[in-house]
Design a protein around this motif. Structure first.
Motif, PDB file in Angstrom:
ATOM      1  N   ALA A 120       0.822  -1.210   0.000  1.00 41.33           N
ATOM      2  CA  ALA A 120       0.000   0.000   0.000  1.00 41.33           C
ATOM      3  C   ALA A 120       0.854   1.257   0.000  1.00 41.33           C
ATOM      4  N   ILE A 121       1.934   1.262   0.759  1.00 41.82           N
ATOM      5  CA  ILE A 121       2.729   2.482   0.877  1.00 41.82           C
ATOM      6  C   ILE A 121       3.600   2.716  -0.355  1.00 41.82           C
ATOM      7  N   VAL A 122       3.895   1.673  -1.142  1.00 40.44           N
ATOM      8  CA  VAL A 122       4.660   1.887  -2.377  1.00 40.44           C
ATOM      9  C   VAL A 122       3.740   2.095  -3.577  1.00 40.44           C
ATOM     10  N   SER A 123       2.428   2.072  -3.376  1.00 43.08           N
ATOM     11  CA  SER A 123       1.518   2.276  -4.502  1.00 43.08           C
ATOM     12  C   SER A 123       1.398   3.740  -4.936  1.00 43.08           C
ATOM     13  N   PRO A 124       1.488   4.754  -4.037  1.00 48.38           N
ATOM     14  CA  PRO A 124       1.387   6.142  -4.504  1.00 48.38           C
ATOM     15  C   PRO A 124       2.621   6.570  -5.289  1.00 48.38           C
ATOM     16  N   THR A 125       2.398   7.280  -6.380  1.00 47.77           N
ATOM     17  CA  THR A 125       3.496   7.843  -7.167  1.00 47.77           C
ATOM     18  C   THR A 125       3.799   9.249  -6.671  1.00 47.77           C
ATOM     19  N   ASP A 126       4.941   9.772  -7.084  1.00 49.13           N
ATOM     20  CA  ASP A 126       5.400  11.067  -6.569  1.00 49.13           C
ATOM     21  C   ASP A 126       5.525  12.075  -7.702  1.00 49.13           C
ATOM     22  N   PRO A 127       4.741  13.176  -7.680  1.00 50.03           N
ATOM     23  CA  PRO A 127       4.792  14.146  -8.781  1.00 50.03           C
ATOM     24  C   PRO A 127       6.096  14.916  -8.827  1.00 50.03           C
ATOM     25  N   VAL A 128       6.738  15.124  -7.676  1.00 48.90           N
ATOM     26  CA  VAL A 128       7.991  15.880  -7.651  1.00 48.90           C
ATOM     27  C   VAL A 128       9.091  15.108  -8.375  1.00 48.90           C
ATOM     28  N   ALA A 129       9.161  13.815  -8.101  1.00 49.33           N
ATOM     29  CA  ALA A 129      10.170  12.994  -8.766  1.00 49.33           C
ATOM     30  C   ALA A 129       9.935  12.952 -10.267  1.00 49.33           C
ATOM     31  N   VAL A 130       8.671  12.796 -10.671  1.00 51.71           N
ATOM     32  CA  VAL A 130       8.357  12.750 -12.103  1.00 51.71           C
ATOM     33  C   VAL A 130       8.655  14.090 -12.765  1.00 51.71           C
ATOM     34  N   LEU A 153      -4.411  12.023  -6.052  1.00 54.55           N
ATOM     35  CA  LEU A 153      -5.468  11.208  -5.466  1.00 54.55           C
ATOM     36  C   LEU A 153      -4.944   9.884  -4.902  1.00 54.55           C
ATOM     37  N   ASN A 154      -3.918   9.312  -5.543  1.00 52.11           N
ATOM     38  CA  ASN A 154      -3.454   8.018  -5.017  1.00 52.11           C
ATOM     39  C   ASN A 154      -2.649   8.167  -3.733  1.00 52.11           C
ATOM     40  N   ASP A 155      -2.197   9.394  -3.423  1.00 55.57           N
ATOM     41  CA  ASP A 155      -1.609   9.617  -2.105  1.00 55.57           C
ATOM     42  C   ASP A 155      -2.613   9.252  -1.026  1.00 55.57           C
ATOM     43  N   ALA A 156      -3.833   9.785  -1.189  1.00 58.59           N
ATOM     44  CA  ALA A 156      -4.863   9.550  -0.182  1.00 58.59           C
ATOM     45  C   ALA A 156      -5.293   8.092  -0.150  1.00 58.59           C
TER      46      ALA A 156
END
Length: 544
Positions: A120-130, A153-156
């Protein structure tokens, strides 16, 4: 004193990373530089940073999620809402289930609930890195909007799933019916708290400003505290503080459209938030690098629980989990695109073809970052009965490995994958900008004409003849702007735009130097020089 020194060193590392990244090839993203600096700090420091999970979560996540919600392009979010929701909600659940069982199969000693928590914790992507990777890669704007909306949204959704998995690991039980009810309350209470707190605070602030004026700096400080207030209120209501921060940011973007904030407040607030975002994201990655040696040491100690004494199994686990995440993401994106094509066929719309390069680019662009790090570090230290939380160090190590490997894959793979691809120009945004400029200029000319008449007829008017001349000068500026966005002469004006900018920059720089020279020789006061230089700086920022 030690804690203060560590914080200052990390902030200096964030500053240094910005300059070091400019000396390196563009393919090296800024987060990797910051992680490396963090590892160097750990190697040279005699003591590590002790992180309090709940405090760490509260300090970093609310402002970052609030800002993401505030600045996300709403038009792109609504236009591609179907694709974004499929990635942000469906893909998260798909990843949690698929990667959870994969991790438990790879590491039988890791309880299934903990494996689901890691998934679950590795499922959100990161916009800053992208975004850092996209700076050197020609990613289409529409794809970037989809990736930004997904990461918002996937952060939440990822953090909510992580919370359920951690509770299941602590209690040893999981009830789908109870989880569904709890999830519903988390979502409703979180969103309601974020919206209500934002509307209430901005409403009170507007009333105070209208009756007592606006103190310098106060609105900006209130704005900085807003995400923390929304987060804490939601947590008190047993709702999702994460969703509250996101909802507060989105609500703030609509409140901003009312135009009640003063111009200088908006300018200062934007600069403050840019600094906060850069500092928090940078410190997060530096912290990741600083924690890596200890995390690796603890993971080596716990790897024996899986029956393997060789520490190289850690690398095998990390690579296998990353491969599984990439495969799950590619399968979901492909299925989502096939569903979109099927819907278009049913509606008799023109069919689109799946571009293999864009499919792979969307897969590789799912880099993990700050949200994954912040979430995994909040894992409890102890179980309710006092025993250590099972495989905590190994879980943190694997989550950090996913961040590192996903950043490397994206930074190496995306530029090579999209090299030489010519994407169609995004003309819709330019048309929207031209329309807005045209309508704003026409409204300004109308307001000038009406205000001129009102001022000339006022009893306090001393010299009515000055207003027509002043109005003509101001109207000429807006008529010039109308010509710039006139479709008939658009091509000719665009050709001279760059040349005009260069000339304006040269003139503004000469103005600045002249003012500084006068101040250095005491021909004008420092106060006047700062005032004039600020005006010149604002003019330059407008043209840039």
């Amino acid at each position: 004193m030690d804690a203060v020194e560590v914080i200052l060193i990390m902030l200096l590392a964030v500053v240094a990373s910005a300059y070091i990244s400019r000396l390196l090839p563009r393919a090296v993203p800024l987060p990797l530089v910051q992680i490396t600096l963090g590892a160097l700090i750990a190697a040279k420091s005699s003591h590590g940073v002790e992180l309090e999970p709940e405090l760490f979560f509260l300090a970093f996540l609310p402002p970052l999620l609030f800002l993401d919600g505030w600045r996300i392009p709403k038009s792109g979010l609504l236009r591609d809402k179907g694709m974004i929701l499929e990635l942000a909600l469906g893909l998260v659940v798909f990843t949690v289930i698929g990667a959870g069982f994969l991790i438990h199969w790879l590491i039988p000693a890791m309880p299934l609930a903990v494996a689901f928590a890691l998934a679950a914790i590795v499922s959100p992507t990161d916009p800053v890195a992208v975004s850092a990777i996209a700076a050197s890669t020609p990613i289409p704007k529409r794809l970037m909007h989809i990736l930004e909306g997904e990461s918002l949204l996937n952060d939440a959704s990822g953090l909510v799933c992580f919370r359920f998995a951690v509770v299941a690991a602590l209690t040893g039980s999981f009830s789908p019916a109870s989880a569904a009810m709890t999830f519903g309350w988390l979502v409703l209470a979180g969103i309601a708290a974020g919206v209500t707190v934002t509307l209430l605070v901005t409403g009170v602030q507007r009333w105070l400003t209208r009756h007592f004026g606006e103190p310098v700096g106060s609105p900006i400080l209130v704005n900085l505290l807003l995400p923390f207030g929304a987060y804490l209120v939601a947590e008190r209501l047993h709702g999702s503080g994460i969703l509250a921060a996101v909802a507060a940011g989105i609500t703030m973007s609509y409140v901003e459209l009312s135009g009640h904030a003063l111009a200088h407040t908006r300018i200062q607030r934007s600069a403050v938030w840019d600094t906060v975002q850069f500092a928090l994201n940078g410190v997060m990655f530096v912290l990741l690098g600083e924690q890596l040696p200890d995390v690796f040491h603890d993971a080596r100690a716990t790897i024996e629980e899986s029956g393997h004494l060789n520490p190289w199994w850690l690398a095998v686990y990390a690579l296998a989990i990353n491969a599984g995440l990439l495969l799950l993401r590619m399968l979901w994106v492909w299925a989502s695109l096939r569903l979109t094509i099927f819907k278009q066929r049913m509606r008799h719309q023109p069919r689109i073809k799946i571009n293999p390069r864009l499919l792979l680019a969307t897969t590789l662009a799912g880099a993990r970052g700050t949200i994954t790090l912040a979430g995994v570090l909040t894992l409890p230290l102890l179980m309710p009965d006092g025993r250590p939380f099972p495989a905590r160090a190994l879980t943190i190590f694997l989550a950090c490995s996913v961040i590192l490997v996903s950043l490397l894959i994206a930074s190496i793979g995306l530029p090579r994958l999209l090299a030489g691809v010519n994407f169609p120009a995004e003309t819709e945004e330019q048309r929207e900008e031209d329309t807005a400029r045209r309508m704003a200029a026409k409204a300004a000319i109308t307001a000038i004409e009406q205000t001129q008449i009102t001022l000339m007829e006022a009893e306090s008017c001393v010299d009515p003849e000055v207003y027509p001349q002043a109005a003509a000068r101001v109207i000429a500026f807006y008529e010039h702007r109308l010509k710039e966005v006139d479709p008939a002469s658009e091509q000719a004006w665009r050709k001279t735009d760059h040349a005009e900018q260069e000339l304006r920059f040269a003139a503004l720089e000469a103005e600045r130097r002249a003012v500084w020279d006068l101040a250095r020789h005491d021909h004008i006061s420092d106060e006047i020089s700062r005032k004039l230089v600020r005006e010149i700086d604002l003019m330059e920022a407008r043209y840039r």
